[in-house]
Scaffold this active site. Structure first.
Site, mmCIF file in Angstrom:
data_model
loop_
_atom_site.group_PDB
_atom_site.id
_atom_site.type_symbol
_atom_site.label_atom_id
_atom_site.label_comp_id
_atom_site.label_asym_id
_atom_site.label_seq_id
_atom_site.Cartn_x
_atom_site.Cartn_y
_atom_site.Cartn_z
ATOM 1 N N GLY A 148 11.134 27.863 19.154
ATOM 2 C CA GLY A 148 11.045 28.652 20.367
ATOM 3 C C GLY A 148 10.634 30.066 20.005
ATOM 4 N N GLY B 72 12.138 31.233 16.485
ATOM 5 C CA GLY B 72 11.553 30.453 15.402
ATOM 6 C C GLY B 72 10.070 30.715 15.221
ATOM 7 N N ASN C 259 22.208 31.979 18.144
ATOM 8 C CA ASN C 259 23.224 32.751 18.850
ATOM 9 C C ASN C 259 24.587 32.086 18.672
ATOM 10 O OD1 ASN C 259 21.688 34.868 19.915
ATOM 11 N ND2 ASN C 259 21.043 33.636 21.671
ATOM 12 N N LYS D 128 26.911 40.612 17.166
ATOM 13 C CA LYS D 128 25.773 40.102 17.948
ATOM 14 C C LYS D 128 26.272 39.351 19.183
ATOM 15 C CE LYS D 128 21.519 38.638 18.799
ATOM 16 N NZ LYS D 128 20.957 37.517 18.012
ATOM 17 N N ASN E 60 25.389 40.036 23.138
ATOM 18 C CA ASN E 60 24.907 38.986 24.033
ATOM 19 C C ASN E 60 25.814 38.812 25.250
ATOM 20 O OD1 ASN E 60 22.605 38.287 22.569
ATOM 21 N ND2 ASN E 60 23.702 36.826 21.301
ATOM 22 N N ASN F 249 23.438 39.232 28.283
ATOM 23 C CA ASN F 249 22.701 38.018 28.619
ATOM 24 C C ASN F 249 22.922 37.530 30.035
ATOM 25 O OD1 ASN F 249 22.021 38.147 25.860
ATOM 26 N ND2 ASN F 249 21.840 35.928 25.771
ATOM 27 N N GLU G 117 22.583 29.007 26.863
ATOM 28 C CA GLU G 117 23.609 28.976 25.824
ATOM 29 C C GLU G 117 24.894 29.658 26.279
ATOM 30 O OE1 GLU G 117 21.785 29.100 21.526
ATOM 31 O OE2 GLU G 117 20.913 30.729 22.703
#
Length: 296
Positions: free
Chosen positions: A9, A12, A102, A178, A182, A186, A260
């Site tokens: 994605g 990556g 994540n 991290k 998020n 997010n 996620e």
């Protein structure tokens, strides 16, 4: 170096592009549309420097990891076990596996499936897919690798390719840091479909983010994790360094895909419940995103 990217994605594809540009052999494992696009036009990167393309290999099959020295696992957290099962029969015994995902427990979960060590990595990059086989880079790109026998060597290779990389025995603390970022951004970015810079200008948003961060810090502390005391300053700084970035959760909701969120705010809610720490702000964000997912 022979590199395989599992789950090609935005994250990556970005790191796959940078490593391929530096001369490494890269194989992407992703969806059929990605494979077709890369086979036709190469892997394309849009950035502040312009647009460029590099040739890479691409496949939908787990045997794409065969012969790889380094495997970057970049799948969504909910796909961790399935990805592990897909690649397990094809991994070279000497391959190093990095989890660029994540959440805080993916390396542990992936290791349980593969029966071998997996190095956790904290990823700090702003990217988005601009189409099949085309990734847009909006900022940063640095990594923190967990400590392992191979970590220093791969960190040097990443740095030589233009990826700022450090190795830390406290990678779990970095992953929690991290995770807190998020959790703060997010869900709110997803529910509003706003980039970070505009998001924080909304009435009550900064105060709400502070509530979320306080809960996360309390849960982390109860779990024995060390969080930087100025973590909220870092959270707010992201609205400037990644002002134009929409969260990965926002991108998932916009495409009608599962997010996620269970492994972000949802993880904090579950961990808090297990440790006796109330997390009402995180619970509300988790609930709202799950409802938005049902709406499609």
């Amino acid at each position: 170096m022979n590199v395989a990217v599992v789950g090609a994605g935005a994250v990556g594809c970005y790191y796959g592009f940078v490593l391929a540009k530096a001369g490494h052999t890269v194989t992407l494992i992703g969806r059929p549309a990605l494979v077709a696009a890369v086979g036709s036009d190469g892997l394309v990167l849009d950035s502040a420097a312009g647009t460029a393309s590099v040739p890479v290999r691409a496949t939908t099959e787990g045997n794409g990891v065969a012969g790889a020295d380094l495997v970057l696992v970049c799948v969504k957290s909910g796909d961790t076990e399935a990805a592990g099962a897909m690649i397990a029969p094809h991994l070279d015994p000497s391959a190093t596996i990095l989890s660029l995902q994540n959440g805080v427990d993916n390396a542990e979960r992936l290791s349980a499936v593969l029966g071998r060590p997996v190095v956790p990595v904290a990823v700090y990059v702003a990217t988005a897919m601009a189409g099949a086989g085309r990734v847009r880079h909006n900022g940063r790109g640095d990594l923190i690798l967990g400590a392992s026998e191979a970590s220093e060597g791969f960190a040097a290779a990443f740095a030589a390719a233009g990826i700022p990389t450090t190795v830390s025995a406290r990678a779990l603390d970095a992953l929690w840091g991290k995770l807190i970022l998020n959790c703060a951004y997010n869900a709110l970015s997803a529910l509003t479909q706003l980039p970070y810079g505009r998001l924080v200008q909304g009435e009550g948003v900064v105060a709400s983010m502070a509530d979320v961060v306080r809960e996360c810090v309390a849960v982390a502390g109860a779990a024995g994790v060390t969080v930087q005391p100025d973590i909220f300053d870092g959270v707010m700084a992201l609205s400037e360094t990644m002002a134009d970035q929409r969260s990965s959760t926002a991108q998932d909701l916009a495409r009608g895909r599962p997010s996620e969120i269970d492994h972000l705010n949802g993880y904090v809610v579950r961990k808090g419940a297990a440790l006796g720490i109330p997390t009402p702000a995180n619970r509300m964000l988790h609930t709202l995103v799950k409802l938005a997912e049902r709406r499609g």
